[in-house]
Enzyme design. Structure first.
Site, PDB file in Angstrom:
ATOM      1  N   GLY A  18       0.815  -1.210   0.000  1.00 52.31           N
ATOM      2  CA  GLY A  18       0.000   0.000   0.000  1.00 52.31           C
ATOM      3  C   GLY A  18       0.841   1.249   0.000  1.00 52.31           C
ATOM      4  N   GLY A  20       0.849   5.532   1.205  1.00 53.92           N
ATOM      5  CA  GLY A  20       0.274   6.523   2.102  1.00 53.92           C
ATOM      6  C   GLY A  20       0.912   7.862   1.874  1.00 53.92           C
ATOM      7  CE  LYS A  40       4.532   2.261   9.175  1.00 49.96           C
ATOM      8  NZ  LYS A  40       4.085   2.895  10.452  1.00 49.96           N
ATOM      9  CB  VAL A  91      -1.513  -8.594   9.801  1.00 48.40           C
ATOM     10  CG1 VAL A  91      -2.922  -9.095  10.098  1.00 48.40           C
ATOM     11  CG2 VAL A  91      -0.701  -8.495  11.087  1.00 48.40           C
ATOM     12  CG  ASP A 133      -2.711   8.484  15.339  1.00 46.89           C
ATOM     13  OD1 ASP A 133      -3.813   9.085  15.288  1.00 46.89           O
ATOM     14  OD2 ASP A 133      -2.030   8.255  14.324  1.00 46.89           O
ATOM     15  CE  LYS A 135      -4.772   7.251  12.129  1.00 46.96           C
ATOM     16  NZ  LYS A 135      -4.427   8.456  11.339  1.00 46.96           N
ATOM     17  N   PRO A 136      -9.382   3.664  13.517  1.00 49.32           N
ATOM     18  CG  PRO A 136     -11.615   3.592  12.781  1.00 49.32           C
ATOM     19  CD  PRO A 136     -10.598   4.508  13.427  1.00 49.32           C
ATOM     20  CG  ASN A 138      -2.899   3.890  13.589  1.00 48.05           C
ATOM     21  OD1 ASN A 138      -2.360   3.725  12.496  1.00 48.05           O
ATOM     22  ND2 ASN A 138      -2.823   5.033  14.244  1.00 48.05           N
ATOM     23  CG  ASP A 151       1.386   4.453  13.272  1.00 48.81           C
ATOM     24  OD1 ASP A 151       2.483   4.814  13.750  1.00 48.81           O
ATOM     25  OD2 ASP A 151       0.824   5.059  12.346  1.00 48.81           O
TER      26      ASP A 151
END
Length: 481
Positions: A18, A20, A40, A91, A133, A135-136, A138, A151
């Site tokens: 992916g 970002g 990453k 994952v 942080d 949130k969905p 992460n 994260d």
């Protein structure tokens, strides 16, 4: 970079997972351990020194956390022409954000993931660390249903904090009102973000959503949450308490919030009981008293000063080990053949099989599976257990054998079991034959079945004498005379 690298450090790049705003995530392989990894890599010009510091911080936290619901970081480094990179556990699945975008989650699925998320976050807080942080985006949801928190790049502990050019770190839409008002982040602000994540999982929306970032921040600080149409009153009450502007008026901790949420959601009795049991198995044990360390009254002299210093250091290390060491936990999936068995862990009910992603903490030992018409199964957990598939043996059953006339001999699979009337025990496995024999009577045979009683009594039929036998003998006698 215009082309993807073929290697990063010693790792072989297999493809791209992916993109970002900050960089790219690659699928890679460790050539030594032959395992898949996610790497990453940050884009050029995004502050390499600060990013490398954050990556190192994330690796440090991962090493300390070691939790089944948190992403494991294996390595961190800086590659020429690439910049800083972070090597993580791969994952196979999707982010929780992507899962929400596919449609809001049903209550059963949502609770299974939220309990895992809360367990991971509580473990983070147990180390004295704030995520900052939540949130969905992460959370990763694996194909087998396991959830992973990731994260920790802007996480902060009690010792030191990362320097940044911005006073606020995190995602504004999930920020707690006290943080937006300038207060320091606390576990309560992480909990606020997870409550918003729970709301988004169940509704597909956020309760403070605005047309712009500024409008959203204003609503978080000044306005009441907005519920979707036909939002159940019980759920609204739970979220209203969890999203109070005053942290002191919210739920005391995440288990308290999740317990109230489970009770308010439209769940069937069995899933509700299973989630409550799973929550109970993951809830941290809280002490009821305070630990006091009395100081010995003794003069401090040059001769014993090193004893004081060494003793204080040992006491501090021991206390830190006891307080900060997270209780060990792991995740189990439990199936039974046949399914639908009640599962108990050290006497605590967990629900019925199949059970997916049950978080087990501490020294849990004995699993017990119970199902009507089957022999209860006890299983001692092993350290390597992960996906359990346990076979239940059918329990034996009895049939009452009463014959008319009485006294018929009973044979089970050809073995004599006495004479009727009698109770005969049948093995639960396989198919069996029951036979009754009595002189002068026809044998009576049946395949016995559980929950299907035999006739009471079993009426035996006499042997039939063939009619016309004498006439036939006379006919043949006449021919041969």
């Amino acid at each position: 970079m215009s082309l993807d690298p073929s290697t990063i450090g010693r790792f072989k790049v297999l493809g791209t997972l992916g993109f970002g705003a900050m960089g790219t995530v690659y699928l890679a392989e460790d050539p030594l351990l032959k395992r898949a990894l996610a790497i990453k890599v940050v884009r050029e010009g995004t502050g390499d020194a600060e990013v490398l510091l954050r990556f190192k911080r994330e690796a440090e936290i991962s090493a300390r956390l070691n939790h089944p619901n948190a992403i494991t970081v294996f390595d961190v480094g800086e590659a020429q022409d690439l910049g800083p990179y972070l090597v993580m556990e791969y994952v196979e699945g999707e982010s929780l954000s992507d899962r929400i975008h596919r449609g809001r989650l049903d209550p059963d699925e949502a609770m299974g993931l939220l309990i895992q998320a809360a367990d991971a976050l509580e473990a983070v807080h147990g180390l004295g660390i704030l995520h900052r942080d939540i949130k969905p985006d992460n959370f990763m949801v694996a194909k087998d249903g396991r959830l992973k928190l990731m994260d920790f790049g802007i996480a902060r502990g009690d010792q030191g904090r990362l320097t940044t050019s911005s006073a606020f770190l995190g995602t504004p839409a999930y920020a707690a009102p006290e943080v937006l008002n300038g207060a320091k982040a606390t576990p309560a602000s992480d909990q606020w973000a997870l409550v918003l994540t729970a709301f988004e999982m169940l509704t597909g929306t956020l309760p403070f959503a605005g047309d712009s970032v500024g409008a959203t921040l204003y609503r978080i600080v000044h306005e009441a949450p907005v519920w979707p149409p036909d939002f159940p009153q019980g759920l609204a009450a739970v979220f209203a308490k969890a999203l109070d502007k005053d942290p002191g008026k919210r739920f005391a901790d995440l288990p308290s919030f999740l317990r109230a949420l489970i009770e308010a959601l439209p769940l069937e009795p069995e899933p509700r009981a299973a989630h409550l049991a799973q929550l109970a198995s993951t809830a941290p044990v809280k002490g009821t008293g305070t630990l006091r360390i009395e100081r010995m009254v003794a003069p401090v002299t040059p001769r014993n000063r090193w004893l004081w210093g060494g003793g204080a250091l040992l006491a501090a290390l021991a206390l830190g080990f006891l307080v900060l060491r997270p209780e060990s936990s792991r995740v189990l999936s439990i199936e039974s053949k046949p399914g639908g068995a009640e599962v108990f862990l050290d006497g605590t009910p967990l629900g019925r099989t199949p059970l997916r992603q049950v978080v087990v903490k501490g020294k849990a030992n004995l699993l017990r599976l119970e199902k009507p018409d089957f022999v209860p199964l006890g299983y001692h957990l092993k350290a390597e257990d992960k996906d359990l598939s346990l076979r239940l043996l059918p329990a034996p059953f009895q049939v009452q054998v009463v014959s008319e006339p009485p006294g018929a001999e009973i044979f089970l699979d050809g073995v004599s079991k006495g004479k009727a009337p009698a109770a005969v025990e049948i093995s639960g496995e396989g198919s069996h034959q029951l036979r009754l024999d009595l002189d002068g009577y026809q044998s009576w045979i049946v395949v016995p079945e559980r929950h299907r009683p035999l006739p009471d009594p079993i009426r035996l039929q006499k042997h039939r004498v063939k009619q016309g036998g004498g006439k036939i003998k006379k006919f043949f006698k006449g021919i041969f005379q």
